[in-house]
Design a protein around this motif. Structure first.
Motif, PDB file in Angstrom:
ATOM      1  N   CYS A   1       0.833  -1.212   0.000  1.00  0.00           N
ATOM      2  CA  CYS A   1       0.000   0.000   0.000  1.00  0.00           C
ATOM      3  C   CYS A   1       0.863   1.256   0.000  1.00  0.00           C
ATOM      4  O   CYS A   1       0.524   2.248  -0.667  1.00  0.00           O
ATOM      5  CB  CYS A   1      -0.951  -0.011   1.193  1.00  0.00           C
ATOM      6  SG  CYS A   1      -0.151  -0.120   2.802  1.00  0.00           S
ATOM      7  N   ASP A   2       2.001   1.240   0.726  1.00  0.00           N
ATOM      8  CA  ASP A   2       2.896   2.394   0.726  1.00  0.00           C
ATOM      9  C   ASP A   2       3.548   2.578  -0.642  1.00  0.00           C
ATOM     10  O   ASP A   2       3.680   3.713  -1.126  1.00  0.00           O
ATOM     11  CB  ASP A   2       3.969   2.228   1.802  1.00  0.00           C
ATOM     12  CG  ASP A   2       3.384   2.212   3.197  1.00  0.00           C
ATOM     13  OD1 ASP A   2       2.304   2.802   3.399  1.00  0.00           O
ATOM     14  OD2 ASP A   2       3.993   1.598   4.094  1.00  0.00           O
TER      15      ASP A   2
ATOM     16  N   GLU B   1       0.902   4.016  -3.032  1.00  0.00           N
ATOM     17  CA  GLU B   1       0.615   5.435  -2.798  1.00  0.00           C
ATOM     18  C   GLU B   1       1.739   6.320  -3.315  1.00  0.00           C
ATOM     19  O   GLU B   1       1.493   7.399  -3.857  1.00  0.00           O
ATOM     20  CB  GLU B   1       0.398   5.672  -1.301  1.00  0.00           C
ATOM     21  CG  GLU B   1      -0.008   7.086  -0.953  1.00  0.00           C
ATOM     22  CD  GLU B   1      -0.309   7.240   0.519  1.00  0.00           C
ATOM     23  OE1 GLU B   1      -0.857   8.298   0.904  1.00  0.00           O
ATOM     24  OE2 GLU B   1      -0.007   6.304   1.296  1.00  0.00           O
ATOM     25  N   ARG B   2       2.986   5.878  -3.169  1.00  0.00           N
ATOM     26  CA  ARG B   2       4.109   6.678  -3.624  1.00  0.00           C
ATOM     27  C   ARG B   2       4.249   6.648  -5.145  1.00  0.00           C
ATOM     28  O   ARG B   2       4.534   7.680  -5.771  1.00  0.00           O
ATOM     29  CB  ARG B   2       5.405   6.185  -2.976  1.00  0.00           C
ATOM     30  CG  ARG B   2       6.633   7.031  -3.331  1.00  0.00           C
ATOM     31  CD  ARG B   2       7.895   6.544  -2.679  1.00  0.00           C
ATOM     32  NE  ARG B   2       8.260   5.205  -3.140  1.00  0.00           N
ATOM     33  CZ  ARG B   2       8.119   4.116  -2.412  1.00  0.00           C
ATOM     34  NH1 ARG B   2       7.621   4.177  -1.200  1.00  0.00           N
ATOM     35  NH2 ARG B   2       8.479   2.935  -2.891  1.00  0.00           N
TER      36      ARG B   2
ATOM     37  N   PRO C   1       0.471   8.553  -7.055  1.00  0.00           N
ATOM     38  CA  PRO C   1      -0.129   9.493  -6.088  1.00  0.00           C
ATOM     39  C   PRO C   1      -1.482  10.037  -6.516  1.00  0.00           C
ATOM     40  O   PRO C   1      -2.212  10.569  -5.672  1.00  0.00           O
ATOM     41  CB  PRO C   1       0.917  10.614  -6.009  1.00  0.00           C
ATOM     42  CG  PRO C   1       1.650  10.549  -7.317  1.00  0.00           C
ATOM     43  CD  PRO C   1       1.682   9.100  -7.692  1.00  0.00           C
TER      44      PRO C   1
ATOM     45  N   GLY D   1      -7.711   8.097  -2.595  1.00  0.00           N
ATOM     46  CA  GLY D   1      -7.174   7.621  -1.333  1.00  0.00           C
ATOM     47  C   GLY D   1      -7.713   6.270  -0.910  1.00  0.00           C
ATOM     48  O   GLY D   1      -7.004   5.488  -0.269  1.00  0.00           O
ATOM     49  N   TYR D   2      -8.950   5.973  -1.308  1.00  0.00           N
ATOM     50  CA  TYR D   2      -9.524   4.701  -0.864  1.00  0.00           C
ATOM     51  C   TYR D   2      -8.851   3.501  -1.519  1.00  0.00           C
ATOM     52  O   TYR D   2      -8.930   2.381  -0.998  1.00  0.00           O
ATOM     53  CB  TYR D   2     -11.035   4.670  -1.128  1.00  0.00           C
ATOM     54  CG  TYR D   2     -11.448   4.840  -2.566  1.00  0.00           C
ATOM     55  CD1 TYR D   2     -11.425   3.770  -3.448  1.00  0.00           C
ATOM     56  CD2 TYR D   2     -11.885   6.064  -3.034  1.00  0.00           C
ATOM     57  CE1 TYR D   2     -11.815   3.924  -4.765  1.00  0.00           C
ATOM     58  CE2 TYR D   2     -12.279   6.224  -4.350  1.00  0.00           C
ATOM     59  CZ  TYR D   2     -12.252   5.160  -5.216  1.00  0.00           C
ATOM     60  OH  TYR D   2     -12.630   5.326  -6.519  1.00  0.00           O
TER      61      TYR D   2
ATOM     62  N   THR E   1      -5.538   2.975  -1.931  1.00  0.00           N
ATOM     63  CA  THR E   1      -4.448   2.559  -1.055  1.00  0.00           C
ATOM     64  C   THR E   1      -4.992   2.058   0.287  1.00  0.00           C
ATOM     65  O   THR E   1      -4.399   1.173   0.906  1.00  0.00           O
ATOM     66  CB  THR E   1      -3.471   3.719  -0.820  1.00  0.00           C
ATOM     67  OG1 THR E   1      -4.193   4.866  -0.335  1.00  0.00           O
ATOM     68  CG2 THR E   1      -2.778   4.094  -2.123  1.00  0.00           C
ATOM     69  N   GLN E   2      -6.120   2.632   0.724  1.00  0.00           N
ATOM     70  CA  GLN E   2      -6.706   2.159   1.974  1.00  0.00           C
ATOM     71  C   GLN E   2      -7.223   0.728   1.833  1.00  0.00           C
ATOM     72  O   GLN E   2      -7.070  -0.104   2.727  1.00  0.00           O
ATOM     73  CB  GLN E   2      -7.841   3.095   2.396  1.00  0.00           C
ATOM     74  CG  GLN E   2      -7.390   4.490   2.775  1.00  0.00           C
ATOM     75  CD  GLN E   2      -6.483   4.489   3.986  1.00  0.00           C
ATOM     76  OE1 GLN E   2      -6.713   3.747   4.940  1.00  0.00           O
ATOM     77  NE2 GLN E   2      -5.454   5.327   3.963  1.00  0.00           N
TER      78      GLN E   2
ATOM     79  N   GLU F   1      -4.249  -1.512   1.893  1.00  0.00           N
ATOM     80  CA  GLU F   1      -3.766  -1.714   3.261  1.00  0.00           C
ATOM     81  C   GLU F   1      -4.662  -2.689   4.012  1.00  0.00           C
ATOM     82  O   GLU F   1      -4.177  -3.563   4.747  1.00  0.00           O
ATOM     83  CB  GLU F   1      -3.727  -0.373   3.990  1.00  0.00           C
ATOM     84  CG  GLU F   1      -3.192  -0.457   5.406  1.00  0.00           C
ATOM     85  CD  GLU F   1      -3.117   0.898   6.081  1.00  0.00           C
ATOM     86  OE1 GLU F   1      -2.639   0.956   7.236  1.00  0.00           O
ATOM     87  OE2 GLU F   1      -3.546   1.894   5.453  1.00  0.00           O
TER      88      GLU F   1
ATOM     89  N   LYS G   1     -12.078   8.067   3.775  1.00  0.00           N
ATOM     90  CA  LYS G   1     -10.989   8.485   2.891  1.00  0.00           C
ATOM     91  C   LYS G   1     -11.482   8.790   1.479  1.00  0.00           C
ATOM     92  O   LYS G   1     -10.887   9.602   0.773  1.00  0.00           O
ATOM     93  CB  LYS G   1      -9.917   7.399   2.826  1.00  0.00           C
ATOM     94  CG  LYS G   1      -9.274   7.056   4.160  1.00  0.00           C
ATOM     95  CD  LYS G   1      -8.439   8.189   4.695  1.00  0.00           C
ATOM     96  CE  LYS G   1      -7.721   7.788   5.971  1.00  0.00           C
ATOM     97  NZ  LYS G   1      -6.883   8.888   6.498  1.00  0.00           N
TER      98      LYS G   1
END
Length: 263
Positions: free
Chosen positions: A48-49, A52-53, A56, A60-61, A63-64, A67, A224
């Protein structure tokens, strides 16, 4: 995202699935992003990190959900839910653009017709009226004066128009969040956008709960994906009340209103 979810659901490992996705796309920017994800995974970072990187601009959801999938061991299921939600968002945006296409076309056509009248039609009437020497009303003098100025300074008018359009584009890109807030208060858009926000939040919450998440993390994840800051604050207050032991229906009713709690 959907292809990655399908590969994971077939038993392919995450690294092999990402490698397969990189081989099946011809988008250079996406390939570079996938390589960043692969490099991050080899370094021991969470997926997930890395996601996101490397990407970008994803909501947002996404990557959530990624995770959540890593925590519950259901990454394939959560990624599929993220893809479904993303498709739904794109569909809503497409419907809004289609709904606005005809009014925008009418406005543009009307503006061109009016501009043509000011450039070619009104000046001929101005010459005729000047020869007759009649006393014209103030509004007529303003229209004729504007028409004559446009006819004699069309290049300057075009330059000013281009500058105005460029200024609007710059303002929209810089203060897009503020403009979006304005859209949410317009009668034509507010109802549609609110329905879209509630639908996105409900689908995210249902997907998180279906994937095995507890209620409070699921509520936080669903927040998110909400873009409306006022609605996000209302949902956050509801989540805090639920965490304090209050019933979820009562918390939603106090913060979001009875229609939402009944739905």
């Amino acid at each position: 995202i959907r292809q990655l979810a399908v590969l994971l659901s077939s038993g392919v490992s995450l690294s092999d699935a990402i490698f397969s996705v990189s081989r099946s796309t011809s988008n250079d920017r996406l390939i570079d992003s996938i390589r960043q994800i692969q490099s991050g995974l080899r370094s021991g970072e969470r997926f997930c990190d890395c996601l996101e990187r490397a990407l970008p601009k994803l909501p947002g959801y996404v990557t959530q959900f990624a995770e959540l999938g890593e925590k519950t061991g259901r990454l394939d299921q959560t990624l599929m839910q993220a893809a479904d939600q993303y498709d739904y968002d794109q569909q809503v945006e497409s419907e809004i653009r289609q709904a606005l296409a005809y009014p925008v076309f009418l406005l543009a056509a009307g503006a061109l017709i009016i501009l043509g009248m000011f450039l070619f039609v009104v000046p001929r009437f101005a010459a005729m009226l000047s020869e007759s020497g009649g006393n014209l009303p103030a509004i007529s003098r303003i229209v004729i004066g504007t028409s004559l100025w446009l006819s004699g300074n069309f290049g300057l008018f075009l330059a000013l128009l281009l500058l105005a359009v460029a200024g609007v584009v710059i303002v929209f890109r810089r203060w897009r969040f503020s403009l979006a807030t304005i859209y949410r208060h317009l009668p034509l858009f507010s109802g549609m956008l609110k329905i879209s926000e509630y639908s996105r939040w409900s689908r995210s919450l249902a997907g998180a709960l279906e994937s095995g998440s507890d209620l409070l993390p699921a509520l936080q994840l669903a927040e998110k994906g909400v873009r409306d800051p006022q609605m996000r604050q209302e949902l956050e207050r509801s989540r805090i009340m639920v965490r304090g032991g209050q019933g979820i229906g009562e918390a939603f009713e106090q913060n979001l209103g009875r229609p939402c709690s009944e739905g």
